[in-house]
Design an enzyme around this catalytic site. Structure first.
Site, PDB file in Angstrom:
ATOM      1  N   ALA A   1       0.827  -1.204   0.000  1.00  0.00           N
ATOM      2  CA  ALA A   1       0.000   0.000   0.000  1.00  0.00           C
ATOM      3  C   ALA A   1       0.864   1.258   0.000  1.00  0.00           C
ATOM      4  CB  ALA A   1      -0.936   0.001   1.201  1.00  0.00           C
ATOM      5  N   THR A   2       2.037   1.199   0.591  1.00  0.00           N
ATOM      6  CA  THR A   2       2.915   2.376   0.581  1.00  0.00           C
ATOM      7  C   THR A   2       3.275   2.755  -0.847  1.00  0.00           C
ATOM      8  OG1 THR A   2       3.822   1.936   2.774  1.00  0.00           O
ATOM      9  CG2 THR A   2       5.173   3.260   1.314  1.00  0.00           C
TER      10      THR A   2
ATOM     11  N   ASN B   1      -5.936   3.955  10.410  1.00  0.00           N
ATOM     12  CA  ASN B   1      -5.246   2.795  10.966  1.00  0.00           C
ATOM     13  C   ASN B   1      -5.078   2.851  12.484  1.00  0.00           C
ATOM     14  OD1 ASN B   1      -3.526   4.965   9.859  1.00  0.00           O
ATOM     15  ND2 ASN B   1      -1.899   3.859  10.913  1.00  0.00           N
TER      16      ASN B   1
ATOM     17  N   GLN C   1      -6.643  -0.507   5.254  1.00  0.00           N
ATOM     18  CA  GLN C   1      -7.282  -1.150   6.412  1.00  0.00           C
ATOM     19  C   GLN C   1      -8.676  -1.675   6.103  1.00  0.00           C
ATOM     20  OE1 GLN C   1      -6.012  -1.787   9.362  1.00  0.00           O
ATOM     21  NE2 GLN C   1      -4.144  -0.561   9.347  1.00  0.00           N
TER      22      GLN C   1
ATOM     23  N   SER D   1      -3.579  -3.285   0.429  1.00  0.00           N
ATOM     24  CA  SER D   1      -2.441  -4.019   0.965  1.00  0.00           C
ATOM     25  C   SER D   1      -2.861  -5.475   1.155  1.00  0.00           C
ATOM     26  CB  SER D   1      -2.073  -3.398   2.318  1.00  0.00           C
ATOM     27  OG  SER D   1      -1.204  -4.265   3.013  1.00  0.00           O
ATOM     28  N   ALA D   2      -1.947  -6.405   0.926  1.00  0.00           N
ATOM     29  CA  ALA D   2      -2.290  -7.823   1.137  1.00  0.00           C
ATOM     30  C   ALA D   2      -2.166  -8.212   2.610  1.00  0.00           C
ATOM     31  CB  ALA D   2      -1.384  -8.712   0.291  1.00  0.00           C
ATOM     32  N   HIS D   3      -1.140  -7.666   3.279  1.00  0.00           N
ATOM     33  CA  HIS D   3      -0.811  -8.213   4.604  1.00  0.00           C
ATOM     34  C   HIS D   3      -1.702  -7.717   5.741  1.00  0.00           C
ATOM     35  CE1 HIS D   3       1.400  -4.967   6.826  1.00  0.00           C
ATOM     36  NE2 HIS D   3       1.456  -4.451   5.610  1.00  0.00           N
TER      37      HIS D   3
ATOM     38  N   THR E   1       9.409  -7.271 -12.722  1.00  0.00           N
ATOM     39  CA  THR E   1       8.885  -8.632 -12.859  1.00  0.00           C
ATOM     40  C   THR E   1       7.851  -8.907 -11.779  1.00  0.00           C
ATOM     41  OG1 THR E   1      10.907  -9.451 -13.841  1.00  0.00           O
ATOM     42  CG2 THR E   1       9.517 -11.086 -12.755  1.00  0.00           C
TER      43      THR E   1
ATOM     44  N   CYS F   1       7.094   7.162  21.951  1.00  0.00           N
ATOM     45  CA  CYS F   1       8.118   7.551  22.919  1.00  0.00           C
ATOM     46  C   CYS F   1       9.455   6.930  22.560  1.00  0.00           C
ATOM     47  CB  CYS F   1       7.692   7.118  24.320  1.00  0.00           C
ATOM     48  SG  CYS F   1       8.686   7.793  25.647  1.00  0.00           S
TER      49      CYS F   1
END
Lengths: 134, 407
Positions: free
Chosen positions: B78-79, B158, B186, B206-208, B246, B331
């Site tokens: 997705a990025t 997200n 998402q 996104s797949a993951h 590819t 943090c």
């Protein structure tokens, strides 16, 4: 979060056994108690340290300590580490404690060094408060 | 194999495990006895078979979101899809205008390309969400200028799980002739998406996040009305010139299978997760001074973002060592900034610092949810006992009136 085992152990011990690790408070109005509080909620950490002292010769000795800390695991571990260093020390000895001693004892990573600085500031303030009452 | 692990996984919004059914399919496209060919090889059976598998996978992806398979461009995730959409539109249509509208609560995969475009001379408006974490169509409408060429607004946030009205926003952009990109990383398998109906021009997937493998995603690029983008990766003209390289057959088969399963399992996944969500919310509200971040009436049930006042988020995560969750507080970074998303909601910094994101998924079970709740209650109580802020609160001190000695 790559915490050292020392930070994790110190944090967990303190969390699971708060009394043994000096979590608590003294009445700040008592003359033999000095209170220091540093940090801000918006910054993500606040440390409150209280020392109970008694005169000994020309100096004053820290007989007991209580603390409370809001902050990340390193901040809590740093406070707890500092508290252990303080008991039995004279105020002069306590003033000489440097943040680097906490960094080394807990193996704090560079981004967590501010936690040890905060701890050092808290003892200075507590001593200042105590001395102003004498 | 890895060591035995008793950590409860409640970080599905970060990534999901690959569904074993998906992994099984992927294995068929790797080894010498499998279909390992290059899908771009036109001269032999190996290539034809790989190409067939890739096109079948493309149809599965298209089928889940109801678009034409020819509108799906494979990417590395997705990025990359977000980068391709935002930069691709900006660069292709730069003669039409130089203004882009996005929001402060987008993923960095949209925000960082926008920052890059600003350095290249584009002007970007970053919309504020409302206090529920929603970007309204009205906010988009007000920000539109004559020079606006692109609006990029995410579907589901997200960190919060809040759901934007992309239909409403799309109607506005369509009427003005402005391109509309939606980051839907998402969304797949969480809410139905119908691209035949939605006035959206580009959508990232996104797949993951949907039980497929990491390292693969897709960009929907509408054919009618036609949307054109400038390629960002060159080298062979694959994917109709929009994205060279590819094609990783096993990855694409994995994404296709994951999306095929998502279409079938979505209803039961949502039902189960909704039950956990309601149970969790009900019980977490027993803890005092707990705040749910994001509009509960307008969010997906798989993500729950909660702030525990008077307790710092990173220490809470450390206390919850047997539960895998995310903290809104960054943090760990040198800046010590709390989540930019929570800050954009107007949450006080200390509440932003104390937020935790719990996200449920297909493999979450009721025992895990109950155990998490029990551990959570215990750890919050213990950390509050350690917290000077909690002590002050119990003493009746208003923390907003305290003069803090910052460092």
């Amino acid at each position: 979060m790559a915490y050292s085992k020392k930070v994790v152990d110190k944090f967990e011990d303190t969390l699971n056994n708060p009394q043994a690790f000096k979590v608590g408070r003294f009445d700040p109005a008592e003359l033999n108690v000095g209170t220091g509080m540093v940090g801000a909620p918006a910054c993500g950490d606040v440390m409150k340290l209280q020392i109970k002292c008694e005169p000994k010769g020309n100096s004053h000795v820290i007989k007991d300590v209580k603390f409370k800390t809001y902050g990340c695991g390193s901040a809590i571990a740093s406070s707890s580490e500092l508290v252990e260093m303080l008991i039995g020390k004279t105020l002069e000895e306590a003033k000489a404690i440097k943040n680097i001693e906490i960094v080394e004892a807990l193996e704090l990573p560079p981004i967590k060094i501010h936690c040890s600085v905060l701890a050092e500031d808290s003892i200075r303030q507590a001593i200042e408060d105590y001395e102003s009452k004498q | 194999m890895k060591e035995k692990n008793n950590t409860i996984y409640l970080d599905y919004a970060s990534t999901t495990p690959v569904d074993p059914r998906v992994a099984k399919r992927m294995m068929e496209f790797l080894t010498p006895d499998g279909e390992f060919g290059n899908p771009a090889s036109r001269s032999h059976r190996y290539g034809w078979k790989a190409d067939e598998a890739v096109e079948e996978a493309r149809s599965h992806v298209a089928n889940l979101v109801n678009c034409d398979p020819r509108e799906i461009v494979w990417t590395s995730g997705a990025t990359e899809a977000d980068n391709l959409a935002v930069k691709g539109i900006a660069k292709f249509y730069k003669t039409k205008g130089n203004h882009i509208i996005t929001s402060k609560i987008e993923h960095k995969a949209v925000l960082d390309p926008c920052r890059q475009l600003e350095r290249d001379g584009f002007e970007v408006t970053y919309l504020e969400p409302n206090e529920g974490g929603i970007i309204t169509p009205e906010a988009v409408q007000e920000a539109i200028k004559d020079s606006t060429i692109l609006v990029s607004i995410m579907h589901i946030n997200n960190e919060l799980g809040t759901l934007n009205n992309i239909d409403g926003i799309g109607r506005i952009t369509r009427e003005k002739g402005i391109f509309f990109h939606v980051d839907a990383a998402q969304s797949t398998g969480k809410v139905p998406i119908d691209l035949k109906q939605l006035p959206v021009d580009l959508m990232s997937f996104s797949a993951h996040k949907t039980y497929g493998p990491k390292g693969v995603g897709a960009l929907f690029v509408r054919r009618k009305p036609r949307v054109r983008i400038e390629a960002q990766i060159h080298g062979g003209g694959h994917e109709r010139g929009m994205r060279s390289g590819t094609l990783p057959t096993h990855q694409l088969v994995g994404m296709g299978e994951a999306f095929r399963i998502a279409k079938i399992d979505m209803k039961q996944d949502i039902e189960k997760i909704k039950k956990f969500h309601d149970m969790f919310l009900d019980q977490v509200n027993d803890i005092e001074h707990v705040y749910l971040n994001g509009d509960v009436a307008n969010k997906v049930p798989n993500i729950l973002n909660v702030s525990f006042n008077f307790v710092e988020g990173e220490s809470l995560i450390m206390g919850l060592k047997d539960i895998a969750v995310s903290s809104g507080s960054a943090c760990t970074s040198a800046s010590l900034e709390p989540s930019y998303v929570l800050r954009a909601l107007g949450r006080k910094d200390e509440l932003a610092h104390s937020s935790i994101r719990f996200s449920f998924g297909r493999f979450t079970n009721e025992d895990e949810v109950l155990e998490t709740l029990s551990i959570l209650k215990n750890v919050v109580e213990r950390l509050r006992e350690l917290s000077p802020l909690w002590e002050m609160h119990l003493d009746g001190i208003d923390l907003d009136t305290v003069e803090w000695k910052t460092h």
